[in-house]
Design a protein around this motif. Structure first.
Motif, PDB file in Angstrom:
ATOM      1  N   ASN A   1       0.815  -1.219   0.000  1.00 33.77           N
ATOM      2  CA  ASN A   1       0.000   0.000   0.000  1.00 33.77           C
ATOM      3  C   ASN A   1       0.848   1.268   0.000  1.00 33.77           C
ATOM      4  OD1 ASN A   1      -2.504  -1.367   0.059  1.00 33.77           O
ATOM      5  ND2 ASN A   1      -2.260  -1.716   2.249  1.00 33.77           N
ATOM      6  N   SER A   2       2.156   1.123   0.184  1.00 37.60           N
ATOM      7  CA  SER A   2       3.029   2.293   0.240  1.00 37.60           C
ATOM      8  C   SER A   2       3.591   2.681  -1.132  1.00 37.60           C
ATOM      9  CB  SER A   2       4.202   2.036   1.195  1.00 37.60           C
ATOM     10  OG  SER A   2       5.134   1.135   0.612  1.00 37.60           O
ATOM     11  N   VAL A   3       3.334   1.871  -2.152  1.00 35.66           N
ATOM     12  CA  VAL A   3       3.922   2.134  -3.477  1.00 35.66           C
ATOM     13  C   VAL A   3       3.464   3.498  -3.989  1.00 35.66           C
ATOM     14  CG1 VAL A   3       4.060   1.376  -5.877  1.00 35.66           C
ATOM     15  CG2 VAL A   3       4.087  -0.320  -4.028  1.00 35.66           C
ATOM     16  N   GLU A   4       4.446   4.318  -4.372  1.00 38.86           N
ATOM     17  CA  GLU A   4       4.117   5.619  -4.947  1.00 38.86           C
ATOM     18  C   GLU A   4       5.159   6.012  -5.988  1.00 38.86           C
ATOM     19  OE1 GLU A   4       5.986   8.863  -1.872  1.00 38.86           O
ATOM     20  OE2 GLU A   4       4.020   8.071  -1.365  1.00 38.86           O
ATOM     21  N   VAL A   5       4.693   6.771  -6.955  1.00 30.67           N
ATOM     22  CA  VAL A   5       5.565   7.294  -8.007  1.00 30.67           C
ATOM     23  C   VAL A   5       5.696   8.785  -7.782  1.00 30.67           C
ATOM     24  CG1 VAL A   5       5.785   7.690 -10.496  1.00 30.67           C
ATOM     25  CG2 VAL A   5       4.852   5.526  -9.661  1.00 30.67           C
ATOM     26  N   GLY A   6       6.927   9.291  -7.864  1.00 29.90           N
ATOM     27  CA  GLY A   6       7.129  10.717  -7.684  1.00 29.90           C
ATOM     28  C   GLY A   6       8.430  11.156  -8.306  1.00 29.90           C
ATOM     29  N   GLN A   7       8.594  12.447  -8.389  1.00 29.03           N
ATOM     30  CA  GLN A   7       9.834  13.004  -8.905  1.00 29.03           C
ATOM     31  C   GLN A   7      10.831  13.159  -7.788  1.00 29.03           C
ATOM     32  OE1 GLN A   7       8.858  16.498 -11.310  1.00 29.03           O
ATOM     33  NE2 GLN A   7      10.306  15.685 -12.773  1.00 29.03           N
ATOM     34  N   GLU A   8      12.046  12.717  -8.046  1.00 32.44           N
ATOM     35  CA  GLU A   8      13.090  12.914  -7.051  1.00 32.44           C
ATOM     36  C   GLU A   8      13.595  14.345  -7.170  1.00 32.44           C
ATOM     37  OE1 GLU A   8      16.842  10.871  -7.812  1.00 32.44           O
ATOM     38  OE2 GLU A   8      16.080  10.352  -9.782  1.00 32.44           O
TER      39      GLU A   8
ATOM     40  N   PRO B   1      14.636  23.251 -10.778  1.00 33.46           N
ATOM     41  CA  PRO B   1      13.188  23.351 -10.975  1.00 33.46           C
ATOM     42  C   PRO B   1      12.586  22.143 -11.711  1.00 33.46           C
ATOM     43  CG  PRO B   1      14.255  25.411 -11.559  1.00 33.46           C
ATOM     44  CD  PRO B   1      15.348  24.403 -11.303  1.00 33.46           C
ATOM     45  N   GLN B   2      13.346  21.543 -12.629  1.00 32.65           N
ATOM     46  CA  GLN B   2      12.797  20.423 -13.394  1.00 32.65           C
ATOM     47  C   GLN B   2      12.873  19.097 -12.645  1.00 32.65           C
ATOM     48  OE1 GLN B   2      15.510  22.141 -14.270  1.00 32.65           O
ATOM     49  NE2 GLN B   2      17.133  20.812 -14.965  1.00 32.65           N
ATOM     50  N   GLY B   3      13.540  19.060 -11.511  1.00 31.76           N
ATOM     51  CA  GLY B   3      13.639  17.819 -10.743  1.00 31.76           C
ATOM     52  C   GLY B   3      14.682  16.889 -11.328  1.00 31.76           C
ATOM     53  N   GLY B   4      14.849  15.762 -10.675  1.00 32.61           N
ATOM     54  CA  GLY B   4      15.926  14.857 -11.063  1.00 32.61           C
ATOM     55  C   GLY B   4      15.482  13.583 -11.745  1.00 32.61           C
TER      56      GLY B   4
ATOM     57  N   THR C   1       9.883   7.776 -17.206  1.00 34.74           N
ATOM     58  CA  THR C   1       8.742   8.680 -17.106  1.00 34.74           C
ATOM     59  C   THR C   1       7.865   8.216 -15.959  1.00 34.74           C
ATOM     60  OG1 THR C   1       7.243   7.411 -18.522  1.00 34.74           O
ATOM     61  CG2 THR C   1       8.726   8.973 -19.629  1.00 34.74           C
ATOM     62  N   LYS C   2       6.900   9.020 -15.610  1.00 33.34           N
ATOM     63  CA  LYS C   2       5.970   8.679 -14.537  1.00 33.34           C
ATOM     64  C   LYS C   2       5.249   7.359 -14.821  1.00 33.34           C
ATOM     65  CE  LYS C   2       1.967  10.523 -12.116  1.00 33.34           C
ATOM     66  NZ  LYS C   2       1.047  11.640 -11.959  1.00 33.34           N
TER      67      LYS C   2
END
Length: 141
Positions: A72-79, A84-87, A113-114
């Protein structure tokens, strides 16, 4: 109310209840309707490679005997990398180890990609293993 309106209302109610039921079943059993959301596909990949993920953690921490993933903890995000554009994109999963409640780790996969499917080639621990001792989180050794 005339008969046609009652029949039409009955059909609409049946369709709404049936659609809601099918949606709920597909969320619980993603292959039920034959399609999966991107996140469901990503989780399916992780579940298919659960043993390899556990082996990776055990290779980094030889005293770890078992791993319990929190699905239930699985998440997708930008590091973040300070720009500004993230990693880039990550899919993360948290868990515990050695069947000890007060333990914690975070495993991650780099994504293009996401909506990318993870790859075992891009696996890593982004949080070391921790255990709660005397009210403080200590590094697990």
């Amino acid at each position: 109310m005339n008969l046609r309106l009652k029949i039409l209302l009955g059909i609409v109610i049946v369709l709404l209840i049936g659609g809601g039921t099918l949606t709920m079943l597909n969320e619980e059993h993603p292959s039920f309707l034959g399609f999966q959301t991107t996140k469901q596909k990503q989780i399916t990949y992780l579940r298919e490679h659960e043993k390899e993920m556990e082996d990776y953690i055990k290779s980094e921490y030889p005293t770890v005997e078992s791993v319990q993933f929190d699905w239930n903890s699985v998440e997708v995000g930008q590091e973040g990398n300070g720009t500004p554009q993230g990693g880039g994109w990550l899919i993360k999963i948290k868990g515990k180890f050695n069947n000890i409640e007060n333990t914690d780790f975070t495993l991650a996969f780099g994504l293009d990609t996401k909506n990318s499917i993870p790859s075992m080639k891009r696996l890593g621990l982004i949080q070391q293993l921790y255990i709660l001792r005397n009210g403080y989180w200590d590094l697990y050794e």
